[in-house]
Design a protein around this motif. Structure first.
Motif, PDB file in Angstrom:
ATOM      1  N   GLN A   1       1.818   2.040  -3.432  1.00 20.24           N
ATOM      2  CA  GLN A   1       0.715   2.555  -4.274  1.00 20.24           C
ATOM      3  C   GLN A   1       0.574   4.067  -3.944  1.00 20.24           C
ATOM      4  O   GLN A   1      -0.470   4.561  -4.481  1.00 20.24           O
ATOM      5  N   GLY A   2       1.180   4.595  -3.021  1.00 17.25           N
ATOM      6  CA  GLY A   2       0.791   5.947  -2.486  1.00 17.25           C
ATOM      7  C   GLY A   2       0.161   6.253  -0.971  1.00 17.25           C
ATOM      8  O   GLY A   2       0.080   7.513  -1.237  1.00 17.25           O
ATOM      9  N   ALA A   3      -0.132   5.327  -0.405  1.00 15.70           N
ATOM     10  CA  ALA A   3      -0.668   5.543   0.949  1.00 15.70           C
ATOM     11  C   ALA A   3       0.033   6.096   1.780  1.00 15.70           C
ATOM     12  O   ALA A   3       1.431   6.152   1.771  1.00 15.70           O
ATOM     13  N   THR A   4      -0.252   6.947   2.873  1.00 13.93           N
ATOM     14  CA  THR A   4       0.351   7.626   3.868  1.00 13.93           C
ATOM     15  C   THR A   4       0.199   6.756   5.054  1.00 13.93           C
ATOM     16  O   THR A   4      -0.736   6.291   5.615  1.00 13.93           O
TER      17      THR A   4
ATOM     18  N   LYS B   1       0.864  -1.250   0.142  1.00 19.71           N
ATOM     19  CA  LYS B   1      -0.047  -0.185   0.182  1.00 19.71           C
ATOM     20  C   LYS B   1       1.055   1.302  -0.146  1.00 19.71           C
ATOM     21  O   LYS B   1       0.554   2.275  -0.664  1.00 19.71           O
TER      22      LYS B   1
ATOM     23  N   ASN C   1     -11.271   5.134   3.765  1.00 23.11           N
ATOM     24  CA  ASN C   1     -10.002   6.007   3.579  1.00 23.11           C
ATOM     25  C   ASN C   1      -9.018   5.765   4.603  1.00 23.11           C
ATOM     26  O   ASN C   1      -8.063   6.517   4.674  1.00 23.11           O
TER      27      ASN C   1
ATOM     28  N   GLN D   1      -4.606  11.660   1.248  1.00 26.28           N
ATOM     29  CA  GLN D   1      -4.566  10.109   0.721  1.00 26.28           C
ATOM     30  C   GLN D   1      -5.014   9.160   1.708  1.00 26.28           C
ATOM     31  O   GLN D   1      -5.298   9.391   3.033  1.00 26.28           O
ATOM     32  N   GLU D   2      -5.019   8.156   1.524  1.00 27.49           N
ATOM     33  CA  GLU D   2      -5.406   6.892   2.220  1.00 27.49           C
ATOM     34  C   GLU D   2      -4.486   6.799   3.348  1.00 27.49           C
ATOM     35  O   GLU D   2      -3.169   6.737   2.962  1.00 27.49           O
TER      36      GLU D   2
END
Length: 883
Positions: free
Chosen positions: A16-19, A13, A199, A174-175
């Motif tokens: 994929q760009g999640a925080t 994740k 989210n 972001q998520e």
């Protein structure tokens, strides 16, 4: 280390760009390293850095983004130090000076933040039921009003601000992935509710299935030894990581740091080894004040600006972090000794500078004129009027530079980190410009002291393999092996610690942290389960059978774990943990004394030689002397000096027994008063700090009464004339050239001469007897005085016990003193006594001249009890080694 499915999903994740928000900075750092290793394992050489942040720093960064987009742009976010300072200022305004403001402020600040997090109204009825909660109401309203007036925000309000920004579509998000939390942090509730469940995600801990065993060491010392032995054993495997989890790490930190340094970083114990990179790191950092380099910076500023206690001044002078520390070391150590012996009250900046300008006993120049000028220059840099905090920050930094802090030598890694931390501290001081337009000097120094006290520092270590952590800091971390120590019933589960300023009913209702025993048990059960899965290979849980010398039971949360004998797990043989063996070399002689050398010390040389040969070498040959710290009023030595001088002045006028008995009482009293007054004046002129008037008057009256009583006692003697007072002469005795001084020589009507030595303490003439006489002073005077001597005696000036103690040639020479042939059962005349003294003192002189320096205390431990040189001879270590 084996990667679990949950860890792999989290890393995916992130890719994929999640925080990811972590519970601790340590976990954020470790996750970043795991992500990098995972990318390398996939054959990548370049990748985008993942968004991994500790929760607190992420909230601050998002708030900045809000302000950039125009939301809450007129608000200022207070740092934790700024908020703490405001709370302390409020407690000083509302509470008595007798209250410990820092402690009350800390508790109130915590209560205020809890009320905001759990949406509790501190103006509700329950808060009016106790004095503590009523006080909190007052302080909380005052703090809230001050924040509103100045448009301040504190950290716990950020989630609500961010939630509002999301609702207004001003802050894209972001998520969110949350990891390392034993429970969902209530602080984030407003934000997470706004985001919606889709989210954000709470990621579980890495759930390994290691071997979990329990051991029961005898006590806490054996527990630490066993844990370190286990660590040394585990480190033999390459690239392994080990966790050492300690519930009460803050209390145990010093003990653990010493034990780990001894076992895993022995190079740090070698002389001159200051820079090292150990394989372990210990969290729960320590205050900046506990580090010498950082503390020296604050000490220097105190010495420039305010009255400073003697201990701090001495530490400042002898620090290696002062300008030209190595070049001026000897002069500064002499100056430190001078200050310790002459000052007891705090020193002002002028006192300190004047002390630096004094000349040493053996020096032609001042102790350190150059450093004195540097202090004067630093003092001129101080703002004369009130100034902004940033002005004081610049001033303080410039003054430290003027004084040469942190010294000329190159800083090692740890020292460089500390110097950087101090620079950051001045930046924090400058940031208070947003709170204050101006401060005076005392307020600026107090603020700097507060920042020092609140700043916790920890050295950064390069990829350590052993992590010593508290239970909360270990959240989310996983290891190859893990040892959890100290889980006995006395500390685990932790005791409830409700906040004193919030009604307990409200804390229980909202489930606030540490509010009830039931909550602590549930929370500790969760942590225990997490710790048992925190390593991929093995987890050891230990609970000692004794703690603080009391029998303790294991925590009920671990009793179901299988118990294993400690000896089956690790070896505790001496060679596992013991330090390197030392070689002993015994030297009992040094080069002989040059016959042309005149030694200082006089009769004390033989006194020291009789007590212990090594003591005589240290005192007479090396010129070492004990430091006599200054104390309030007059110390025992000064009282003796004043008494001796007053008696000298008095007998210079009386001169004889006849004049004493014929002098009118009022005239005698006047002469005694004058003599005592002059003696006191002479000593006070030599003192570098004023003697309190009441102390001086009390000493004047005490000595007047003592000397009057002594004169009345001397009136009972047979007629005599005072032949000499404080007679000083140089003589040669048994090869030693000595300088001596006799307090008084009396000539009797018969023509006989008697030597007297004034004593204000406990004495006995038995100190003159034996092969090693304890006090050979008077016997030596007797043997070296020109002309016949018929007696020696102590003039014992103890109040209510005035008397002579001595030995004489014949009877009735001195009141109460027996002749030599009457003091022993066997026939023993005066001439025989002189021969004995000649033999015993000559033998001692010969030992000293020949360089005999063995550790041979005359009366064993009794001799060493009051010796000033125990730290040099280290006889106690010799005794322990022999045992």
């Amino acid at each position: 280390m084996i990667m679990t499915t949950a860890q792999r999903d989290l890393l995916t994740k992130l890719e994929q760009g999640a925080t990811c928000l972590t519970a601790t900075s340590r976990l954020a750092l470790m996750l970043g390293k795991e992500f990098d290793n995972w990318q390398r394992a996939q054959g990548k050489s370049v990748w985008e850095a993942p968004a991994i942040h500790p929760m607190g720093s992420w909230l601050t960064e998002r708030f900045s983004a809000c302000q950039h987009r125009g939301l809450a742009s007129d608000y200022q976010l207070l740092t934790s130090e700024q908020a703490s300072h405001v709370w302390q200022a409020l407690t000083r305004e509302h509470l008595s000076a007798l209250v410990h403001h820092a402690s009350v402020a800390k508790q109130c600040q915590s209560a205020y933040e809890l009320c905001l997090i759990y949406e509790v109204d501190w103006n509700s009825a329950p808060f009016s039921l106790s004095a503590e909660s009523t006080l909190f109401q007052t302080l909380a309203n005052a703090f809230q009003q001050r924040c509103q007036d100045n448009h301040w925000l504190i950290q716990v309000e950020l989630p609500r601000v961010l939630a509002r920004a999301i609702d207004e579509c001003r802050l894209p998000m972001q998520e969110l992935l949350l990891t390392g939390f034993d429970e969902l942090p209530p602080l984030l509730s407003p934000l997470l509710n706004t985001l919606g469940k889709a989210n954000w995600q709470l990621f579980p801990f890495a759930a390994h299935t290691p071997q979990v065993i329990r051991v029961a060491p005898l006590d806490e010392t054996q527990e630490i030894d066993a844990m370190i032995a286990f660590v040394k054993q585990a480190l033999q495997a390459p690239n392994t990581t080990i966790g050492c989890i300690v519930p009460n790490l803050t209390e145990k930190r010093a003990e653990l740091e010493s034990a780990f340094a001894k076992a895993l970083a022995p190079e740090t114990r070698a002389l001159g080894q200051y820079d090292f990179t150990p394989v372990y790191t210990i969290s729960a950092g320590t205050s900046l004040r506990s580090h010498s380099l950082a503390r020296q910076a604050l000490n220097l500023l105190h010495c420039v600006h305010k009255q400073t206690d003697v201990t701090t001044v001495i530490e400042t002078l002898t620090s290696p972090y002062l300008d030209k520390a190595s070049i001026k070391r000897q002069a500064r150590y002499e100056c430190a000794r001078f200050i310790e012996e002459n000052y007891c009250l705090p020193l002002s900046s002028d006192d300190f500078v004047n002390a630096l300008k004094q000349k040493g006993k053996y020096a032609k120049q001042s102790f350190d004129e150059e450093l004195a000028e540097q202090f004067n220059k630093a003092n001129t840099l101080t703002p004369i009027v009130e100034a902004a905090p940033s002005t004081f920050a610049y001033c303080f930094k410039t003054q430290l530079e003027t004084l040469g802090w942190p010294g000329q030598r190159a800083l090692n890694t740890n020292e460089f980190q500390l110097a950087s931390a101090i620079a950051g501290l001045f930046d924090k001081l400058a940031s208070f410009d947003s709170l204050y337009d101006s401060l005076n000097l005392s307020e600026a120094l107090r603020l700097l002291d507060e920042l020092y006290s609140s700043s916790i520092f920890q050295f950064k270590s390069h990829q350590p393999r052993v992590h010593v952590l508290g239970v909360l800091e270990a959240a989310g971390l996983d290891f190859d092996s893990c040892w959890v120590m100290g889980l006995h019933a006395g500390v685990w589960p932790t005791a409830a610690k409700p906040n004193a300023f919030i009604p307990l009913s409200l804390q229980r209702k909202h489930g606030m942290p540490h509010a009830t025993a039931e909550r602590e048990i549930t929370y500790c059960e969760t942590i225990t389960a997490r710790l048992c899965t925190s390593a991929s290979e093995q987890v050891i849980i230990s609970a000692p059978k004794m703690a603080d010398e009391l029998d303790v039971e294991p925590s009920p949360l671990i009793t179901e774990l299988p118990l294993t004998e400690l000896s089956a797990l690790v070896s505790l043989e001496a060679n596992v943990l013991s330090p390197v063996a030392l070689e002993c070399y015994e030297e009992t002689a040094v080069p002989a004394v040059d016959e042309k050398t005149t030694l200082s010390g006089g009769s004390a040389i033989l006194k020291h030689q009789a007590a212990c040969a090594f003591k005589a070498f240290i005192a007479a040959r090396l010129g070492t002397r004990a430091i006599m710290p200054r104390q309030f009023g007059f110390n025992a030595m000064e009282r003796g000096i004043i008494c001796h001088r007053a008696l000298e002045l008095l007998w210079q006028q009386l001169e004889s027994h006849h004049r004493l008995v014929s002098m009118p009482q009022n005239q005698l009293m006047e002469k005694i008063s004058q003599a005592v007054n002059q003696a006191l004046n002479e000593l006070c002129r030599k003192s570098f700090q004023k003697i309190i008037k009441a102390n001086r008057q009390a000493e004047q009256e005490r000595l007047e009464n003592l000397l009057l009583n002594w004169c009345e006692f001397e009136k009972t003697r047979e007629p005599f004339t005072v032949e000499a007072i404080e007679q000083r002469y140089q003589t040669e005795f048994a090869g030693l050239t000595l300088r001596l001084a006799i307090d008084r020589i009396d000539r009797l009507a018969s023509g006989e001469r008697v030597l007297l030595d004034y004593k204000t303490g406990k004495v006995t003439s038995r100190d003159w007897l034996g092969e090693r006489p304890s006090d050979p002073q008077l016997p030596l005077y007797c043997l070296t005085t020109i002309g016949d001597v018929s007696g020696i005696a102590y003039a014992s000036l103890k109040p209510n016990d005035l008397k002579f103690q001595g030995i004489t040639k014949g009877e009735e020479v001195l009141p109460g003193v027996k002749s030599a042939d009457k003091q022993r059962k066997e026939a023993h005349g005066w001439d025989t006594q002189l021969d004995e003294w000649q033999d015993s003192l000559s033998a001692l002189a010969d030992e000293f001249i020949q360089g005999f320096i063995a550790l041979n205390p005359k009366s064993g431990a009794a001799t060493c009890l009051h010796c000033d040189f125990a730290s040099i001879c280290r006889i106690h270590e010799v005794d322990e080694a022999s045992v």
